[in-house]
Design an enzyme around this catalytic site. Structure first.
Site, PDB file in Angstrom:
ATOM      1  N   ARG A   1       3.003   7.660  -0.047  1.00 23.96           N
ATOM      2  CA  ARG A   1       4.075   8.651  -0.179  1.00 23.96           C
ATOM      3  C   ARG A   1       4.996   8.385  -1.372  1.00 23.96           C
ATOM      4  NH1 ARG A   1       5.851  11.023   4.533  1.00 23.96           N
ATOM      5  NH2 ARG A   1       4.782   9.317   5.601  1.00 23.96           N
TER       6      ARG A   1
ATOM      7  N   TYR B   1       5.002  17.656  13.003  1.00 18.60           N
ATOM      8  CA  TYR B   1       6.079  16.810  13.523  1.00 18.60           C
ATOM      9  C   TYR B   1       7.451  17.161  12.971  1.00 18.60           C
ATOM     10  CZ  TYR B   1       3.664  14.035   9.844  1.00 18.60           C
ATOM     11  OH  TYR B   1       2.987  13.628   8.733  1.00 18.60           O
TER      12      TYR B   1
ATOM     13  N   CYS C   1      -1.483  32.900  11.597  1.00 18.32           N
ATOM     14  CA  CYS C   1      -1.347  33.515  12.911  1.00 18.32           C
ATOM     15  C   CYS C   1      -1.185  32.424  13.954  1.00 18.32           C
ATOM     16  CB  CYS C   1      -2.556  34.392  13.202  1.00 18.32           C
ATOM     17  SG  CYS C   1      -2.711  35.657  11.951  1.00 18.32           S
TER      18      CYS C   1
ATOM     19  N   GLU D   1       0.818  -1.219   0.000  1.00 21.07           N
ATOM     20  CA  GLU D   1       0.000   0.000   0.000  1.00 21.07           C
ATOM     21  C   GLU D   1       0.848   1.264   0.000  1.00 21.07           C
ATOM     22  OE1 GLU D   1      -2.001  -0.892   3.752  1.00 21.07           O
ATOM     23  OE2 GLU D   1      -3.739  -1.530   2.626  1.00 21.07           O
ATOM     24  N   PRO D   2       1.608   1.508  -1.071  1.00 19.17           N
ATOM     25  CA  PRO D   2       2.418   2.722  -1.103  1.00 19.17           C
ATOM     26  C   PRO D   2       1.560   3.967  -1.290  1.00 19.17           C
ATOM     27  CG  PRO D   2       2.492   1.634  -3.235  1.00 19.17           C
ATOM     28  CD  PRO D   2       1.729   0.720  -2.314  1.00 19.17           C
TER      29      PRO D   2
HETATM   30  C1  PLP Z   1      -0.659   5.648   5.649  1.00 15.40           C
HETATM   31  C2  PLP Z   1      -0.867   4.243   5.262  1.00 15.40           C
HETATM   32  C3  PLP Z   1      -0.278   3.755   4.115  1.00 15.40           C
HETATM   33  C4  PLP Z   1       0.633   4.557   3.248  1.00 15.40           C
HETATM   34  O1  PLP Z   1       1.834   4.909   3.869  1.00 15.40           O
HETATM   35  P1  PLP Z   1       2.938   5.687   3.014  1.00 15.40           P
HETATM   36  O2  PLP Z   1       4.002   6.030   3.980  1.00 15.40           O
HETATM   37  O3  PLP Z   1       2.288   6.903   2.457  1.00 15.40           O
HETATM   38  O4  PLP Z   1       3.387   4.764   1.941  1.00 15.40           O
HETATM   39  C5  PLP Z   1      -0.565   2.449   3.751  1.00 15.40           C
HETATM   40  N1  PLP Z   1      -1.392   1.679   4.489  1.00 15.40           N
HETATM   41  C6  PLP Z   1      -1.976   2.128   5.612  1.00 15.40           C
HETATM   42  C7  PLP Z   1      -2.887   1.241   6.364  1.00 15.40           C
HETATM   43  C8  PLP Z   1      -1.736   3.423   6.042  1.00 15.40           C
HETATM   44  O5  PLP Z   1      -2.312   3.859   7.164  1.00 15.40           O
END
Ligand code: PLP
Length: 430
Positions: free
Chosen positions: A291, A332, A359, A288-289
């Site tokens: 970023r 962060y 602000c 699940e990429p």
């Molecule tokens: C945020 C998230 C991702 C994606 O993470 P990246 O760092 O954007 O690749 C994939 N799976 C789940 C369940 C997430 O919460």
């Protein structure tokens, strides 16, 4: 430069082969630019590597990184599936004609309305987070007379050694059901008893901004041995193993380059070994990429509004955007690289804090940045802003959100238009 879609010509920063100063002049600032060709390239890296390495596989784009119609269209064309975490993301994906059977519905707090909406959309899979949700999905599926496909979200008990704010795989997490405590086994047993849910497999997401596959090896080891346990104890064979998201991207020169294709090959070999050792059939593997699909395809342009020096303290540069379009430093202290987009060849002897327009004292884009001595009207480019910028943007201070302009093969077009005053007032009483 931290990504090969960046270059310098005549003192100007070029992105996706285009002069950023020219684009700022054409569209105004703040401005999100997206390199469509890079986005497509990133999709293909995952699809080709996973397609070649695993017996069966599908990369799912994590929508929360950047959700807009045009991005869903591109992802669909590139053959990726998608994760959504709300009915809103699902609605947007459907309105872009994204294939619903390749959508996975995540979230630790789905409402009945969202569950019903997702079923009405024909969402492919629910990733069920907890026992309460399991009961709700069963009840709504029964009422609709359907059998809903699902994965179960488990926590493997791994700390990925990244930021706390973005790690989710340890036992003590608001997400998922822990394996270590024995609760995951009960979760699977209960799910298998549900006549309106078809359990296809299990999911874990350990964290984000991961630079080494060790995290995926460890996750796979724990998940595979749990799958072996499910076979032994429940006679159930999971067909799908979802390893979650998270390969890292380069925000600065200090971040390593990840060879995602190579890493995926090694993860696949590790899983193959694990399966043969445990006598398991090889599952279909999902990743699940988020970023790493969109981050380096994005760049934000700002115009400097003021600079000041407080003798004995520090220098400040204020820009026409800030935490409203990029809250990640305020949240962060996320690192970013900032470039003086129109004065790239000048000496950088002015060390400053780049502050936003809001602000709120914490509204910073970055501190300790070396730039030329800037003037009002100069451009700044913040690199690697394709992920978690637009999707986290707000209207704080009643500031409109910037447009997203796509760049592809020398062409530019608006994918999301700039928010207007009328947009900002649209939901108020007339
Ligand atoms: C945020 C998230 C991702 C994606 O993470 P990246 O760092 O954007 O690749 C994939 N799976 C789940 C369940 C997430 O919460």
């Amino acid at each position: 430069m931290i990504c090969d879609n960046l270059s310098v010509k005549n003192g100007h920063l070029f992105f996706a082969g285009r002069d950023t100063a020219e684009l700022a002049g054409q569209y105004g600032t703040p401005l999100y630019l997206m390199d469509e060709d890079r986005l497509r390239h990133n999709c293909r890296v995952y699809r080709e590597a996973m397609g070649g390495a695993f017996a069966a596989a599908l990369p799912l784009y994590a929508s929360k990184a950047l959700a807009c119609r045009r991005v869903y269209e591109i992802l669909a064309e590139e053959g990726l599936g998608a994760d959504v975490v709300s009915a809103g993301e699902l609605y947007l994906a459907r309105s872009a004609a994204f294939p619903m059977d390749k959508v996975f519905f995540h979230g630790n707090s789905k409402t009945d309305e969202e569950i019903a909406f997702a079923m009405d959309c024909g969402v492919g899979y629910f990733i069920i987070d907890n026992l309460d949700e399991l009961a709700a999905v069963e009840q709504l599926a029964a009422r609709k007379g359907i059998v809903q496909k699902a994965l179960l979200r488990l926590t493997p008990g791994i700390d990925p050694h990244t930021f706390d704010a973005v790690s989710t795989g340890q036992v003590d997490s608001k997400f998922g059901v822990p394996i270590e405590t024995g609760q995951a086994l009960d979760f699977v047993r209960r799910c298998l008893e549900m006549p309106h849910i078809r359990l296809r497999g299990i999911h874990a997401h350990v964290g984000s901004q991961v630079f080494t596959s060790q995290v995926f090896y460890d996750t796979a080891d724990i998940m595979l041995s749990f799958m072996a346990q499910l076979r032994g104890k429940l006679g159930y064979t999971a067909e799908i193993l979802n390893l979650g998201g998270g390969y890292g991207v380069r925000y600065t020169e200090d971040d390593p380059v990840v060879d995602i294709g190579g890493e995926i090959g090694r993860v696949a070999a590790h899983i193959k070994d694990g399966c043969s050792r445990l006598g398991l059939p090889e599952p279909m593997v999902l990743m699940e990429p988020g970023r790493s699909i969109v981050a380096d395809a994005g760049l934000t342009l700002y115009t400097v509004q003021s600079t000041k020096t407080i003798p004995g303290y520090k220098n400040y540069v204020s820009v026409d955007g800030g935490m409203t379009d990029n809250p990640r430093y305020a949240l962060y202290q996320a690192a970013y690289t900032i470039e003086p987009a129109g004065r790239m060849d000048e000496a950088r002897d002015f060390v400053c804090t780049v502050g936003g327009r809001c602000c709120e004292s914490g509204d910073m884009i970055q501190e300790n940045v070396a730039l030329p001595r800037l003037r009002r009207g100069d451009l700044l480019a913040v690199l690697t802003t394709g992920a978690y910028n637009y999707s986290m943007a707000s209207n704080y201070n009643t500031v409109g959100r910037p447009p997203i302009v796509m760049l592809s093969g020398g062409r530019d077009y608006v994918a999301v238009r700039r928010e207007t005053f009328a947009d900002l007032a649209a939901r108020d009483l007339p």
